[in-house]
Design an enzyme around this catalytic site. Sequence first.
Site, PDB file in Angstrom:
ATOM      1  N   SER A 262      35.839  38.085  37.670  1.00  0.00           N
ATOM      2  CA  SER A 262      36.626  37.568  38.785  1.00  0.00           C
ATOM      3  C   SER A 262      36.725  36.037  38.789  1.00  0.00           C
ATOM      4  O   SER A 262      37.211  35.486  37.815  1.00  0.00           O
ATOM      5  CB  SER A 262      36.021  38.110  40.079  1.00  0.00           C
ATOM      6  OG  SER A 262      37.019  38.188  41.039  1.00  0.00           O
ATOM      7  N   HIS A 403      37.123  46.636  42.203  1.00  0.00           N
ATOM      8  CA  HIS A 403      36.760  45.303  41.733  1.00  0.00           C
ATOM      9  C   HIS A 403      35.241  45.183  41.550  1.00  0.00           C
ATOM     10  O   HIS A 403      34.499  45.128  42.533  1.00  0.00           O
ATOM     11  CB  HIS A 403      37.237  44.323  42.813  1.00  0.00           C
ATOM     12  CG  HIS A 403      37.142  42.887  42.437  1.00  0.00           C
ATOM     13  ND1 HIS A 403      37.905  42.332  41.442  1.00  0.00           N
ATOM     14  CD2 HIS A 403      36.377  41.875  42.927  1.00  0.00           C
ATOM     15  CE1 HIS A 403      37.631  41.046  41.350  1.00  0.00           C
ATOM     16  NE2 HIS A 403      36.700  40.743  42.231  1.00  0.00           N
TER      17      HIS A 403
HETATM   18  C1  GCU Z   1      38.664  36.739  45.916  1.00  0.00           C
HETATM   19  C2  GCU Z   1      39.695  35.805  45.305  1.00  0.00           C
HETATM   20  C3  GCU Z   1      39.928  36.121  43.831  1.00  0.00           C
HETATM   21  C4  GCU Z   1      38.618  36.168  43.081  1.00  0.00           C
HETATM   22  C5  GCU Z   1      37.666  37.120  43.777  1.00  0.00           C
HETATM   23  C6  GCU Z   1      36.260  37.141  43.191  1.00  0.00           C
HETATM   24  O1  GCU Z   1      39.188  38.035  46.000  1.00  0.00           O
HETATM   25  O2  GCU Z   1      40.877  35.914  46.059  1.00  0.00           O
HETATM   26  O3  GCU Z   1      40.757  35.141  43.248  1.00  0.00           O
HETATM   27  O4  GCU Z   1      38.833  36.533  41.752  1.00  0.00           O
HETATM   28  O5  GCU Z   1      37.504  36.732  45.133  1.00  0.00           O
HETATM   29  O6  GCU Z   1      35.815  36.162  42.605  1.00  0.00           O
HETATM   30  O7  GCU Z   1      35.572  38.166  43.387  1.00  0.00           O
END
Ligand code: GCU
Length: 425
Positions: A262, A403
């Site tokens: 992420s 995620h």
């Molecule tokens: C949020 C953010 C993302 C990122 C994510 C993470 O959702 O909007 O851009 O990748 O956090 O780091 O888990």
Amino acid sequence: MLNRRTFLASMACTPFAFAAETPALPDITKLPSVVNLPDPLIFLDGTKVADKAAWFHKRRPELKQLFQHYMYGYYPTQTVAVTSKVLSHDPKAFAGKGILKEIEISFGPPSTPTIKMLLAIPAERKEKVPVFIGMNFAGNHVLVDDTAIKIPTAWMYDRYPGVVNNQASEKGRGMQKDTWNIEETLAEGFAVATFYAGDVDPDVKDKRMGIQPHLEKAGIAPTGKNAWGTVAAWSWGIMRAIDVLVNQPELDPKRVIVVGHSRLGKTALLTAAFDERVAMAIPNQAGCGGTAPSRGKVGESVQRINTSFPHWFNDAFKEFNTQTDKLPFDQNCLVALCAPRPVLFTNAVEDTWANPEGQFDVLKAAEGTYKFVGATGLASPNMPELGKLSDGTLGYFIRAGKHSMSPIDWQAYRAFAKKHLPKQG
Ligand code: GCU
């Protein structure tokens, strides 16, 4: 103290000399509108890259500068001495299957926060082994049971195991072993190195607690509208960890794989694009500002990311919030900077915020550059089925679920690494 070693960060990791070599770049109002993903093989002035030499010696440096100027911010302009000190060393960790060390990495002015890097190495080795390096979200201590591994003292999000009032605690130890899958990865012959991202810069909306003020005050890092944001600072931290990894006798300096989930996946891709010591990049569900197109219409937008996380990129990037067509690059150009090195994007089908389909388009739009430099690209022009690795030099994997970074993802990372890593260097 078990040992202390000093290295000078090599020139390969000084991404761009700022003051001396930076030509003036156009203001956003002077940049042309480009609706689709820009072709990495076309210079800012509209001319085509004629041959490989022009790509490597002219267009690549131009793109690196554009990404720093308009998005991630400029990295430090000077090399720094990097010192490492072994804090703990267990030669019989993981029931004798691995060596587990924690190494403190110091750099910059003496006041600069240090990185505490966990390094796990397979006990059985026939040759120097490849190493995965990346940052973690919740500290090294959540990834293993070993009580010698330190608990971070820097600010941390309360949502992680054992964190109270933004401070990690003993309660979190061993609670996230699945996310880094260390034992399984050692068993397949890879070393694993990781450190807490907050060692470099805690993820709060300003940079007071990070390494940046220390390097800026010493005149090592630029300040102002184009100065580095947190993602660039994190990636510079990974480069300092690589300085140390390439000098470890058990590790193969030619087989360093950068991985991250992420926001830390955005950082992994940036690191590979700028540091050619990285043999392979695996950004996991990195999304906007990493692997998803800034021009994309699905999931997180540039405006949204710059509003929620104003510290991740530089201030110039905010000018593109509602005009992403003015960006003189898109994330396919960041992948192109990695050519001919293998890059794998990994995704989860329910993680639409990270725009998995748009990420596949990013790989497709980087493929021309891979072929231009004599490499191969995607294994197929279509996205693979769920759970099946598309294992071209530009790889893609998407699984069921949400995620996260999980053991299934690690299986894909290892399979891809086994197929594409160079032979021992
Ligand atoms: C949020 C953010 C993302 C990122 C994510 C993470 O959702 O909007 O851009 O990748 O956090 O780091 O888990």
